[in-house]
Design a protein around this motif. Structure first.
Motif, mmCIF file in Angstrom:
data_model
loop_
_atom_site.group_PDB
_atom_site.id
_atom_site.type_symbol
_atom_site.label_atom_id
_atom_site.label_comp_id
_atom_site.label_asym_id
_atom_site.label_seq_id
_atom_site.Cartn_x
_atom_site.Cartn_y
_atom_site.Cartn_z
ATOM 1 N N ILE A 1 -0.930 3.411 -5.907
ATOM 2 C CA ILE A 1 -0.757 3.263 -7.352
ATOM 3 C C ILE A 1 -0.497 4.644 -7.933
ATOM 4 C CG2 ILE A 1 -1.729 2.379 -9.502
ATOM 5 C CD1 ILE A 1 -3.602 0.627 -7.861
ATOM 6 N N GLY A 2 0.764 4.896 -8.219
ATOM 7 C CA GLY A 2 1.143 6.171 -8.819
ATOM 8 C C GLY A 2 1.458 6.033 -10.292
ATOM 9 N N GLY A 3 1.617 4.791 -10.753
ATOM 10 C CA GLY A 3 1.875 4.504 -12.154
ATOM 11 C C GLY A 3 1.394 3.097 -12.457
ATOM 12 N N GLY A 4 1.207 2.795 -13.734
ATOM 13 C CA GLY A 4 0.747 1.459 -14.111
ATOM 14 C C GLY A 4 -0.704 1.209 -13.757
ATOM 15 N N LEU A 5 -1.502 2.289 -13.697
ATOM 16 C CA LEU A 5 -2.899 2.158 -13.297
ATOM 17 C C LEU A 5 -3.705 1.424 -14.360
ATOM 18 C CD1 LEU A 5 -5.167 2.930 -11.298
ATOM 19 C CD2 LEU A 5 -5.434 5.057 -12.606
ATOM 20 N N SER A 6 -4.417 0.384 -13.954
ATOM 21 C CA SER A 6 -5.296 -0.373 -14.842
ATOM 22 C C SER A 6 -6.217 -1.222 -13.994
ATOM 23 C CB SER A 6 -4.486 -1.268 -15.794
ATOM 24 O OG SER A 6 -3.871 -2.323 -15.071
ATOM 25 N N GLU A 7 -7.258 -1.765 -14.622
ATOM 26 C CA GLU A 7 -8.148 -2.686 -13.923
ATOM 27 C C GLU A 7 -7.370 -3.894 -13.432
ATOM 28 O OE1 GLU A 7 -11.592 -4.527 -12.375
ATOM 29 O OE2 GLU A 7 -11.421 -2.483 -13.146
ATOM 30 N N LYS B 1 -4.229 -6.930 2.614
ATOM 31 C CA LYS B 1 -4.740 -7.522 3.847
ATOM 32 C C LYS B 1 -6.070 -6.872 4.259
ATOM 33 C CE LYS B 1 -0.132 -8.402 5.802
ATOM 34 N NZ LYS B 1 0.794 -8.040 6.920
ATOM 35 N N PRO B 2 -6.879 -7.564 5.064
ATOM 36 C CA PRO B 2 -8.078 -6.931 5.619
ATOM 37 C C PRO B 2 -7.721 -5.646 6.370
ATOM 38 C CG PRO B 2 -8.115 -9.290 6.020
ATOM 39 C CD PRO B 2 -6.752 -8.981 5.467
ATOM 40 N N LEU B 3 -8.551 -4.631 6.207
ATOM 41 C CA LEU B 3 -8.326 -3.278 6.722
ATOM 42 C C LEU B 3 -7.189 -2.570 5.992
ATOM 43 C CD1 LEU B 3 -8.841 -3.627 10.586
ATOM 44 C CD2 LEU B 3 -10.488 -2.892 8.859
ATOM 45 N N GLY B 4 -6.738 -3.148 4.885
ATOM 46 C CA GLY B 4 -5.707 -2.508 4.081
ATOM 47 C C GLY B 4 -6.250 -1.276 3.373
ATOM 48 N N ARG B 5 -5.337 -0.322 3.103
ATOM 49 C CA ARG B 5 -5.714 0.925 2.466
ATOM 50 C C ARG B 5 -5.134 0.989 1.058
ATOM 51 N NH1 ARG B 5 -3.804 -0.447 7.144
ATOM 52 N NH2 ARG B 5 -2.009 0.962 7.043
ATOM 53 N N MET B 6 -5.948 1.450 0.105
ATOM 54 C CA MET B 6 -5.472 1.642 -1.255
ATOM 55 C C MET B 6 -5.727 3.076 -1.677
ATOM 56 S SD MET B 6 -6.498 -0.302 -4.828
ATOM 57 C CE MET B 6 -5.528 -1.765 -4.449
ATOM 58 N N VAL B 7 -4.720 3.692 -2.305
ATOM 59 C CA VAL B 7 -4.828 5.046 -2.833
ATOM 60 C C VAL B 7 -4.238 5.046 -4.234
ATOM 61 C CG1 VAL B 7 -4.164 7.467 -2.560
ATOM 62 C CG2 VAL B 7 -4.647 6.085 -0.530
ATOM 63 N N ALA B 8 -4.948 5.669 -5.168
ATOM 64 C CA ALA B 8 -4.441 5.809 -6.532
ATOM 65 C C ALA B 8 -4.604 7.256 -6.963
ATOM 66 C CB ALA B 8 -5.192 4.876 -7.481
ATOM 67 N N ASN B 9 -3.562 7.813 -7.572
ATOM 68 C CA ASN B 9 -3.589 9.179 -8.070
ATOM 69 C C ASN B 9 -3.509 9.179 -9.592
ATOM 70 O OD1 ASN B 9 -3.575 10.023 -5.430
ATOM 71 N ND2 ASN B 9 -1.443 10.716 -5.419
ATOM 72 N N ALA B 10 -4.175 10.126 -10.233
ATOM 73 C CA ALA B 10 -4.149 10.233 -11.686
ATOM 74 C C ALA B 10 -4.115 11.704 -12.082
ATOM 75 C CB ALA B 10 -5.368 9.545 -12.295
ATOM 76 N N VAL B 11 -3.287 12.012 -13.085
ATOM 77 C CA VAL B 11 -3.146 13.383 -13.582
ATOM 78 C C VAL B 11 -3.660 13.504 -15.007
ATOM 79 C CG1 VAL B 11 -1.505 15.225 -14.113
ATOM 80 C CG2 VAL B 11 -1.182 13.839 -12.062
ATOM 81 N N THR B 12 -3.319 12.550 -15.877
ATOM 82 C CA THR B 12 -3.732 12.631 -17.279
ATOM 83 C C THR B 12 -5.205 12.270 -17.428
ATOM 84 O OG1 THR B 12 -3.196 10.335 -17.803
ATOM 85 C CG2 THR B 12 -1.399 11.940 -17.952
ATOM 86 N N PRO C 1 -4.381 19.590 -11.831
ATOM 87 C CA PRO C 1 -5.219 18.934 -10.827
ATOM 88 C C PRO C 1 -4.949 17.436 -10.772
ATOM 89 C CG PRO C 1 -6.516 19.486 -12.762
ATOM 90 C CD PRO C 1 -5.180 20.124 -12.952
ATOM 91 N N VAL C 2 -5.109 16.882 -9.595
ATOM 92 C CA VAL C 2 -4.870 15.455 -9.376
ATOM 93 C C VAL C 2 -6.171 14.812 -8.900
ATOM 94 C CG1 VAL C 2 -3.586 13.732 -8.046
ATOM 95 C CG2 VAL C 2 -2.457 15.854 -8.794
ATOM 96 N N MET C 3 -6.572 13.750 -9.592
ATOM 97 C CA MET C 3 -7.726 12.976 -9.144
ATOM 98 C C MET C 3 -7.210 11.874 -8.210
ATOM 99 S SD MET C 3 -10.518 10.747 -11.341
ATOM 100 C CE MET C 3 -11.237 12.175 -12.155
ATOM 101 N N GLN C 4 -7.846 11.725 -7.068
ATOM 102 C CA GLN C 4 -7.380 10.733 -6.087
ATOM 103 C C GLN C 4 -8.552 9.834 -5.678
ATOM 104 O OE1 GLN C 4 -6.301 11.496 -1.706
ATOM 105 N NE2 GLN C 4 -4.305 11.337 -2.712
ATOM 106 N N TRP C 5 -8.294 8.538 -5.780
ATOM 107 C CA TRP C 5 -9.281 7.528 -5.377
ATOM 108 C C TRP C 5 -8.714 6.755 -4.198
ATOM 109 C CZ3 TRP C 5 -9.349 1.992 -7.278
ATOM 110 C CH2 TRP C 5 -10.521 1.321 -6.870
ATOM 111 N N SER C 6 -9.506 6.547 -3.157
ATOM 112 C CA SER C 6 -9.037 5.818 -1.987
ATOM 113 C C SER C 6 -10.151 4.942 -1.449
ATOM 114 C CB SER C 6 -8.560 6.788 -0.895
ATOM 115 O OG SER C 6 -9.602 7.659 -0.510
ATOM 116 N N LEU C 7 -9.784 3.816 -0.876
ATOM 117 C CA LEU C 7 -10.748 2.915 -0.264
ATOM 118 C C LEU C 7 -10.042 1.999 0.728
ATOM 119 C CD1 LEU C 7 -11.824 0.257 -2.947
ATOM 120 C CD2 LEU C 7 -9.894 1.801 -3.214
ATOM 121 N N ILE C 8 -10.818 1.433 1.649
ATOM 122 C CA ILE C 8 -10.306 0.529 2.692
ATOM 123 C C ILE C 8 -10.949 -0.825 2.503
ATOM 124 C CG2 ILE C 8 -10.179 0.096 5.180
ATOM 125 C CD1 ILE C 8 -10.238 3.102 5.624
ATOM 126 N N LYS C 9 -10.148 -1.878 2.614
ATOM 127 C CA LYS C 9 -10.638 -3.247 2.432
ATOM 128 C C LYS C 9 -11.251 -3.736 3.738
ATOM 129 C CE LYS C 9 -9.188 -7.658 0.445
ATOM 130 N NZ LYS C 9 -8.048 -8.393 -0.176
#
Length: 400
Positions: free
Chosen positions: A323-329, A340-351, A391-399
Protein backbone atom coordinates in the motif's frame (compact mmCIF):
# COMPACT_ATOMS: atom_id res chain seq x y z
CA UNK A 1 -7.30 -45.84 -11.80
CA UNK A 2 -7.87 -44.30 -15.23
CA UNK A 3 -5.52 -45.66 -17.87
CA UNK A 4 -3.55 -43.17 -19.99
CA UNK A 5 -5.29 -42.50 -23.30
CA UNK A 6 -3.38 -39.37 -24.29
CA UNK A 7 0.25 -39.49 -25.43
CA UNK A 8 2.23 -36.25 -25.75
CA UNK A 9 5.21 -36.94 -27.97
CA UNK A 10 8.23 -34.71 -28.43
CA UNK A 11 9.51 -34.77 -31.99
CA UNK A 12 12.58 -33.19 -33.54
CA UNK A 13 13.70 -32.13 -37.00
CA UNK A 14 14.66 -35.73 -37.74
CA UNK A 15 10.99 -36.69 -37.45
CA UNK A 16 9.97 -40.31 -36.93
CA UNK A 17 13.55 -41.51 -37.34
CA UNK A 18 14.54 -39.72 -34.13
CA UNK A 19 11.92 -41.41 -31.96
CA UNK A 20 12.67 -44.45 -29.84
CA UNK A 21 11.08 -47.67 -31.15
CA UNK A 22 8.49 -47.66 -28.34
CA UNK A 23 7.49 -44.03 -28.97
CA UNK A 24 7.40 -44.57 -32.72
CA UNK A 25 5.00 -47.47 -32.19
CA UNK A 26 2.72 -45.19 -30.15
CA UNK A 27 2.57 -42.63 -32.97
CA UNK A 28 2.01 -45.27 -35.64
CA UNK A 29 -0.85 -46.80 -33.63
CA UNK A 30 -2.61 -43.47 -33.03
CA UNK A 31 -6.17 -42.93 -34.19
CA UNK A 32 -5.92 -39.15 -33.84
CA UNK A 33 -2.80 -36.95 -34.11
CA UNK A 34 -2.98 -33.30 -33.03
CA UNK A 35 -0.28 -30.73 -33.78
CA UNK A 36 0.87 -27.90 -35.99
CA UNK A 37 1.55 -28.15 -39.70
CA UNK A 38 5.25 -28.61 -39.02
CA UNK A 39 4.59 -31.49 -36.63
CA UNK A 40 2.32 -33.23 -39.11
CA UNK A 41 4.95 -32.94 -41.83
CA UNK A 42 7.53 -34.52 -39.52
CA UNK A 43 5.26 -37.53 -38.99
CA UNK A 44 4.24 -37.97 -42.63
CA UNK A 45 3.24 -41.51 -43.53
CA UNK A 46 1.37 -42.31 -40.33
CA UNK A 47 -2.26 -43.19 -40.99
CA UNK A 48 -4.38 -41.36 -38.43
CA UNK A 49 -6.94 -38.59 -38.35
CA UNK A 50 -5.02 -35.31 -38.49
CA UNK A 51 -6.16 -32.38 -36.35
CA UNK A 52 -4.58 -28.93 -36.32
CA UNK A 53 -4.16 -26.75 -33.26
CA UNK A 54 -7.55 -25.25 -32.41
CA UNK A 55 -8.30 -21.57 -32.81
CA UNK A 56 -8.40 -20.04 -30.30
CA UNK A 57 -5.68 -22.13 -28.73
CA UNK A 58 -7.43 -22.02 -25.35
CA UNK A 59 -9.92 -24.51 -26.81
CA UNK A 60 -7.19 -27.20 -26.85
CA UNK A 61 -8.30 -28.98 -23.66
CA UNK A 62 -11.91 -29.26 -24.82
CA UNK A 63 -10.70 -30.51 -28.20
CA UNK A 64 -8.59 -33.21 -26.57
CA UNK A 65 -11.35 -34.31 -24.22
CA UNK A 66 -13.69 -34.71 -27.16
CA UNK A 67 -11.44 -37.57 -28.35
CA UNK A 68 -11.28 -39.35 -24.99
CA UNK A 69 -11.72 -43.08 -25.61
CA UNK A 70 -9.52 -43.04 -28.71
CA UNK A 71 -5.76 -43.43 -29.05
CA UNK A 72 -4.71 -39.78 -29.17
CA UNK A 73 -1.23 -38.36 -29.79
CA UNK A 74 -0.23 -34.72 -29.43
CA UNK A 75 2.99 -33.84 -31.24
CA UNK A 76 5.17 -31.13 -29.69
CA UNK A 77 8.64 -29.81 -30.41
CA UNK A 78 11.43 -31.30 -28.32
CA UNK A 79 10.59 -31.77 -24.64
CA UNK A 80 6.80 -31.30 -24.23
CA UNK A 81 7.21 -30.15 -20.62
CA UNK A 82 9.87 -27.48 -21.21
CA UNK A 83 8.23 -24.23 -22.35
CA UNK A 84 5.88 -26.34 -24.44
CA UNK A 85 2.29 -27.45 -24.78
CA UNK A 86 2.63 -30.41 -22.43
CA UNK A 87 2.55 -28.26 -19.32
CA UNK A 88 -0.68 -26.55 -20.40
CA UNK A 89 -2.34 -29.88 -21.14
CA UNK A 90 -1.18 -31.24 -17.79
CA UNK A 91 -3.00 -28.44 -16.00
CA UNK A 92 -6.27 -29.29 -17.75
CA UNK A 93 -6.26 -33.09 -17.84
CA UNK A 94 -5.42 -35.40 -14.89
CA UNK A 95 -1.81 -36.59 -15.11
CA UNK A 96 -2.88 -40.22 -14.75
CA UNK A 97 -4.50 -39.97 -18.19
CA UNK A 98 -1.33 -38.72 -19.93
CA UNK A 99 1.92 -40.37 -20.98
CA UNK A 100 4.78 -38.03 -21.92
CA UNK A 101 7.47 -39.02 -24.43
CA UNK A 102 10.26 -36.39 -24.22
CA UNK A 103 12.73 -35.67 -27.00
CA UNK A 104 15.92 -33.61 -26.80
CA UNK A 105 14.91 -29.98 -26.34
CA UNK A 106 16.20 -27.04 -28.36
CA UNK A 107 17.98 -25.91 -25.20
CA UNK A 108 19.89 -29.18 -24.92
CA UNK A 109 20.82 -29.17 -28.59
CA UNK A 110 21.95 -25.53 -28.55
CA UNK A 111 23.86 -26.03 -25.30
CA UNK A 112 25.72 -28.97 -26.83
CA UNK A 113 26.59 -27.00 -29.95
CA UNK A 114 27.85 -24.05 -27.90
CA UNK A 115 29.71 -26.28 -25.42
CA UNK A 116 27.86 -24.61 -22.54
CA UNK A 117 26.92 -26.31 -19.28
CA UNK A 118 23.17 -26.08 -18.85
CA UNK A 119 23.65 -25.73 -15.09
CA UNK A 120 25.39 -22.40 -15.70
CA UNK A 121 22.97 -20.58 -18.00
CA UNK A 122 19.45 -19.16 -18.16
CA UNK A 123 16.82 -20.81 -20.36
CA UNK A 124 14.15 -18.37 -21.56
CA UNK A 125 11.29 -18.25 -24.00
CA UNK A 126 9.81 -15.29 -25.82
CA UNK A 127 7.89 -17.56 -28.18
CA UNK A 128 4.41 -16.06 -28.38
CA UNK A 129 5.29 -13.75 -25.49
CA UNK A 130 6.58 -10.18 -25.18
CA UNK A 131 10.21 -10.08 -26.28
CA UNK A 132 10.94 -7.41 -23.66
CA UNK A 133 10.71 -9.94 -20.84
CA UNK A 134 14.27 -11.10 -21.58
CA UNK A 135 15.66 -7.65 -20.66
CA UNK A 136 15.64 -8.50 -16.95
CA UNK A 137 18.19 -11.27 -17.63
CA UNK A 138 20.82 -9.05 -19.27
CA UNK A 139 23.69 -9.31 -16.78
CA UNK A 140 27.48 -9.23 -17.19
CA UNK A 141 28.85 -12.67 -18.18
CA UNK A 142 25.38 -14.24 -18.24
CA UNK A 143 24.73 -16.94 -20.84
CA UNK A 144 21.22 -17.04 -22.24
CA UNK A 145 19.44 -19.60 -24.41
CA UNK A 146 16.23 -18.15 -25.82
CA UNK A 147 13.37 -19.72 -27.74
CA UNK A 148 12.35 -16.99 -30.15
CA UNK A 149 9.10 -15.82 -31.70
CA UNK A 150 10.29 -15.50 -35.30
CA UNK A 151 12.99 -14.35 -37.69
CA UNK A 152 12.86 -10.79 -36.35
CA UNK A 153 13.43 -11.70 -32.69
CA UNK A 154 17.26 -11.93 -32.71
CA UNK A 155 17.43 -8.41 -34.16
CA UNK A 156 15.13 -7.09 -31.44
CA UNK A 157 17.23 -8.71 -28.73
CA UNK A 158 20.42 -7.38 -30.35
CA UNK A 159 18.95 -3.89 -30.03
CA UNK A 160 18.07 -4.39 -26.35
CA UNK A 161 21.63 -5.54 -25.66
CA UNK A 162 23.25 -2.68 -27.57
CA UNK A 163 21.09 0.00 -25.94
CA UNK A 164 22.17 -1.23 -22.50
CA UNK A 165 25.90 -1.32 -23.20
CA UNK A 166 26.14 -5.01 -24.13
CA UNK A 167 26.71 -4.50 -27.85
CA UNK A 168 29.87 -6.65 -27.90
CA UNK A 169 27.90 -9.70 -26.77
CA UNK A 170 28.34 -12.69 -29.13
CA UNK A 171 25.07 -14.00 -30.53
CA UNK A 172 24.45 -17.31 -32.26
CA UNK A 173 21.22 -18.39 -33.93
CA UNK A 174 20.53 -22.07 -34.58
CA UNK A 175 17.80 -23.04 -37.03
CA UNK A 176 16.33 -26.47 -37.78
CA UNK A 177 18.62 -28.17 -35.26
CA UNK A 178 18.91 -31.89 -35.75
CA UNK A 179 17.58 -31.83 -39.32
CA UNK A 180 19.13 -31.87 -42.75
CA UNK A 181 18.65 -28.10 -43.11
CA UNK A 182 20.33 -27.17 -39.82
CA UNK A 183 21.99 -23.76 -40.01
CA UNK A 184 24.07 -21.56 -37.73
CA UNK A 185 24.47 -17.76 -37.75
CA UNK A 186 27.11 -15.97 -35.64
CA UNK A 187 27.65 -12.31 -34.91
CA UNK A 188 27.61 -9.66 -32.19
CA UNK A 189 24.68 -7.64 -30.93
CA UNK A 190 25.95 -4.29 -32.21
CA UNK A 191 26.60 -5.65 -35.71
CA UNK A 192 23.76 -8.15 -36.04
CA UNK A 193 22.41 -8.17 -39.61
CA UNK A 194 21.59 -11.82 -40.37
CA UNK A 195 18.31 -12.86 -41.92
CA UNK A 196 17.45 -16.09 -40.15
CA UNK A 197 14.68 -18.68 -40.51
CA UNK A 198 11.56 -18.09 -38.44
CA UNK A 199 12.00 -21.25 -36.34
CA UNK A 200 15.18 -20.63 -34.39
CA UNK A 201 16.91 -20.68 -31.01
CA UNK A 202 19.21 -17.88 -29.87
CA UNK A 203 22.34 -18.15 -27.72
CA UNK A 204 23.72 -14.98 -26.15
CA UNK A 205 26.86 -14.48 -24.06
CA UNK A 206 26.41 -11.12 -22.34
CA UNK A 207 29.58 -9.01 -22.49
CA UNK A 208 29.35 -5.67 -20.70
CA UNK A 209 31.13 -2.53 -21.86
CA UNK A 210 32.61 -0.24 -19.16
CA UNK A 211 29.54 2.02 -19.43
CA UNK A 212 26.99 -0.82 -19.45
CA UNK A 213 23.82 -0.50 -17.43
CA UNK A 214 23.97 -2.77 -14.39
CA UNK A 215 20.45 -3.92 -13.61
CA UNK A 216 20.58 -6.63 -10.93
CA UNK A 217 17.54 -8.75 -10.14
CA UNK A 218 17.74 -7.83 -6.45
CA UNK A 219 15.64 -4.76 -5.58
CA UNK A 220 17.14 -1.30 -5.39
CA UNK A 221 17.47 -0.06 -8.98
CA UNK A 222 18.54 3.59 -9.32
CA UNK A 223 15.62 6.02 -9.28
CA UNK A 224 16.68 7.59 -12.57
CA UNK A 225 15.96 4.34 -14.42
CA UNK A 226 12.26 4.98 -13.87
CA UNK A 227 10.02 7.54 -15.49
CA UNK A 228 8.41 9.35 -12.56
CA UNK A 229 6.94 12.67 -11.47
CA UNK A 230 8.89 12.89 -8.23
CA UNK A 231 6.36 10.90 -6.23
CA UNK A 232 7.77 7.40 -5.99
CA UNK A 233 9.16 4.88 -3.51
CA UNK A 234 12.83 5.84 -3.52
CA UNK A 235 15.65 3.39 -4.06
CA UNK A 236 16.69 2.49 -0.51
CA UNK A 237 13.14 2.38 0.83
CA UNK A 238 12.05 0.38 -2.21
CA UNK A 239 14.76 -2.21 -1.61
CA UNK A 240 13.59 -2.78 1.96
CA UNK A 241 9.94 -2.71 0.91
CA UNK A 242 10.37 -5.41 -1.74
CA UNK A 243 12.52 -7.49 0.62
CA UNK A 244 9.68 -7.51 3.17
CA UNK A 245 7.16 -8.38 0.46
CA UNK A 246 9.32 -11.48 -0.25
CA UNK A 247 8.99 -12.09 -4.02
CA UNK A 248 8.60 -15.77 -4.86
CA UNK A 249 8.22 -17.77 -8.05
CA UNK A 250 4.80 -17.18 -9.61
CA UNK A 251 3.55 -15.10 -6.67
CA UNK A 252 1.06 -12.25 -7.19
CA UNK A 253 1.45 -8.73 -5.76
CA UNK A 254 -1.21 -6.08 -5.42
CA UNK A 255 0.56 -2.71 -5.71
CA UNK A 256 -2.05 -0.28 -4.40
CA UNK A 257 -1.38 3.27 -5.51
CA UNK A 258 1.25 1.98 -7.89
CA UNK A 259 2.33 5.42 -9.14
CA UNK A 260 5.19 4.91 -11.60
CA UNK A 261 5.20 1.18 -10.80
CA UNK A 262 8.65 1.01 -9.21
CA UNK A 263 7.71 -1.48 -6.48
CA UNK A 264 5.71 -3.72 -8.83
CA UNK A 265 8.52 -3.69 -11.40
CA UNK A 266 11.17 -4.63 -8.83
CA UNK A 267 8.90 -7.36 -7.41
CA UNK A 268 8.46 -8.95 -10.85
CA UNK A 269 12.18 -8.75 -11.66
CA UNK A 270 13.14 -10.38 -8.36
CA UNK A 271 11.54 -13.82 -8.90
CA UNK A 272 10.82 -15.98 -11.95
CA UNK A 273 7.22 -15.60 -13.16
CA UNK A 274 6.28 -13.24 -10.32
CA UNK A 275 3.17 -11.26 -11.25
CA UNK A 276 1.78 -7.91 -10.17
CA UNK A 277 -1.40 -5.88 -10.47
CA UNK A 278 -0.94 -2.15 -10.08
CA UNK A 279 -3.98 -0.12 -9.03
CA UNK A 280 -3.63 3.56 -9.93
CA UNK A 281 -6.38 6.19 -10.49
CA UNK A 282 -4.22 8.70 -12.42
CA UNK A 283 -3.84 8.07 -16.15
CA UNK A 284 -0.45 9.82 -16.38
CA UNK A 285 1.00 7.59 -13.70
CA UNK A 286 -0.48 4.46 -15.27
CA UNK A 287 1.28 5.44 -18.50
CA UNK A 288 4.59 5.86 -16.67
CA UNK A 289 4.18 2.49 -14.94
CA UNK A 290 3.51 0.79 -18.28
CA UNK A 291 6.59 2.41 -19.85
CA UNK A 292 8.78 1.42 -16.90
CA UNK A 293 7.55 -2.17 -16.99
CA UNK A 294 8.40 -2.41 -20.69
CA UNK A 295 11.83 -0.80 -20.37
CA UNK A 296 12.89 -2.91 -17.39
CA UNK A 297 11.81 -6.28 -18.71
CA UNK A 298 8.46 -7.01 -17.02
CA UNK A 299 5.94 -6.26 -19.78
CA UNK A 300 3.27 -8.44 -18.15
CA UNK A 301 2.63 -5.96 -15.34
CA UNK A 302 -1.14 -5.51 -15.21
CA UNK A 303 -2.27 -1.94 -14.49
CA UNK A 304 -5.86 -1.07 -13.68
CA UNK A 305 -7.70 2.21 -13.17
CA UNK A 306 -9.62 2.54 -9.95
CA UNK A 307 -10.01 3.92 -6.47
CA UNK A 308 -9.46 1.67 -3.47
CA UNK A 309 -10.98 -0.17 -1.77
CA UNK A 310 -13.67 -0.57 -4.46
CA UNK A 311 -11.09 -1.39 -7.18
CA UNK A 312 -9.93 -4.45 -5.24
CA UNK A 313 -13.22 -6.30 -5.60
CA UNK A 314 -13.00 -9.32 -7.88
CA UNK A 315 -9.21 -9.32 -8.27
CA UNK A 316 -7.30 -12.59 -7.98
CA UNK A 317 -6.22 -13.21 -4.38
CA UNK A 318 -2.68 -11.91 -3.81
CA UNK A 319 0.36 -13.42 -2.14
CA UNK A 320 1.55 -9.96 -1.12
CA UNK A 321 0.11 -6.45 -0.89
CA UNK A 322 1.93 -3.13 -0.95
CA UNK A 323 0.00 0.00 0.00
CA UNK A 324 1.82 3.03 -1.30
CA UNK A 325 -1.29 5.16 -1.80
CA UNK A 326 -4.95 5.10 -0.83
CA UNK A 327 -4.10 4.10 2.74
CA UNK A 328 -7.17 3.72 4.97
CA UNK A 329 -8.81 1.28 7.35
CA UNK A 330 -11.14 0.24 4.50
CA UNK A 331 -8.25 -0.45 2.14
CA UNK A 332 -6.52 -2.51 4.80
CA UNK A 333 -9.64 -4.56 5.57
CA UNK A 334 -10.33 -5.33 1.89
CA UNK A 335 -6.71 -6.22 1.11
CA UNK A 336 -6.16 -8.25 4.27
CA UNK A 337 -9.32 -10.32 3.77
CA UNK A 338 -8.21 -11.16 0.20
CA UNK A 339 -4.59 -11.91 1.12
CA UNK A 340 -3.66 -15.59 1.04
CA UNK A 341 -2.40 -17.40 4.17
CA UNK A 342 1.29 -16.55 4.75
CA UNK A 343 0.71 -13.46 2.62
CA UNK A 344 2.82 -10.38 3.28
CA UNK A 345 1.53 -6.82 3.62
CA UNK A 346 3.67 -3.67 3.64
CA UNK A 347 2.44 -0.08 3.85
CA UNK A 348 4.57 3.05 3.65
CA UNK A 349 3.59 6.55 4.81
CA UNK A 350 5.36 9.91 4.48
CA UNK A 351 2.79 12.56 5.44
CA UNK A 352 1.73 13.08 9.04
CA UNK A 353 -1.86 12.29 8.09
CA UNK A 354 -1.03 8.92 6.53
CA UNK A 355 1.39 8.14 9.35
CA UNK A 356 -1.43 8.69 11.85
CA UNK A 357 -3.53 6.12 9.94
CA UNK A 358 -0.61 3.70 9.92
CA UNK A 359 -0.06 4.11 13.65
CA UNK A 360 -3.70 3.26 14.36
CA UNK A 361 -3.51 0.21 12.10
CA UNK A 362 -0.41 -0.95 13.94
CA UNK A 363 -2.07 -0.47 17.36
CA UNK A 364 -5.15 -2.40 16.23
CA UNK A 365 -3.66 -5.20 14.12
CA UNK A 366 -0.06 -5.59 15.31
CA UNK A 367 2.84 -6.32 12.97
CA UNK A 368 6.10 -4.38 12.81
CA UNK A 369 6.37 -0.60 12.65
CA UNK A 370 9.64 1.13 11.81
CA UNK A 371 10.79 4.54 10.62
CA UNK A 372 13.32 4.80 7.84
CA UNK A 373 15.62 7.79 7.56
CA UNK A 374 17.94 8.16 4.58
CA UNK A 375 20.57 10.89 4.22
CA UNK A 376 22.75 11.55 1.20
CA UNK A 377 26.05 13.36 1.03
CA UNK A 378 25.68 16.75 -0.67
CA UNK A 379 27.65 19.95 -1.17
CA UNK A 380 27.38 22.55 1.61
CA UNK A 381 29.26 25.44 0.10
CA UNK A 382 32.89 24.35 -0.16
CA UNK A 383 32.28 21.39 2.14
CA UNK A 384 30.19 18.24 2.25
CA UNK A 385 27.31 17.40 4.56
CA UNK A 386 24.36 15.08 4.98
CA UNK A 387 21.06 16.06 3.39
CA UNK A 388 18.23 14.02 4.92
CA UNK A 389 15.27 12.78 2.89
CA UNK A 390 11.79 12.83 4.39
CA UNK A 391 11.44 9.97 6.88
CA UNK A 392 9.22 7.07 5.90
CA UNK A 393 7.09 5.12 8.35
CA UNK A 394 6.75 1.47 7.32
CA UNK A 395 4.28 -1.07 8.67
CA UNK A 396 4.57 -4.76 7.77
CA UNK A 397 2.89 -7.97 8.85
CA UNK A 398 2.39 -11.59 7.71
CA UNK A 399 -0.99 -13.31 7.58
CA UNK A 400 -0.85 -16.48 9.65
Amino acid sequence: MTQPWLHIVGIGEDGMDGLTPATRAVVEAAEVIIGGDRHHSLSDGVTAERVSWPSPFDALIDTLLSYRGKRVVVLATGDPLWFSVGARIGRGIPPGEITYHPQLSAFQLASARMGWSMADLETLTVHGRPVEQMIAFIQPDARLLILTTGSETPGQIARFLTERGFGRSPMTVFANMGGKDEARFDGTAENWSHEVPAFNTLAVECIAAPNAALLPRVPGLPDDLFQHDGTMTKREVRALTVAKLMPMRGALLWDIGTGCGSVAVEWMRAARYARAIGIEPRADRRAMAAANALALGVPRLEIIDGMVPAALEGLEAPDAVFIGGGLSEGTYVSAWSALKPLGRMVANAVTLESQAVLLELYKTHGGELIQLGISRADDLGPRTGWRPAMPVMQWSLIKR
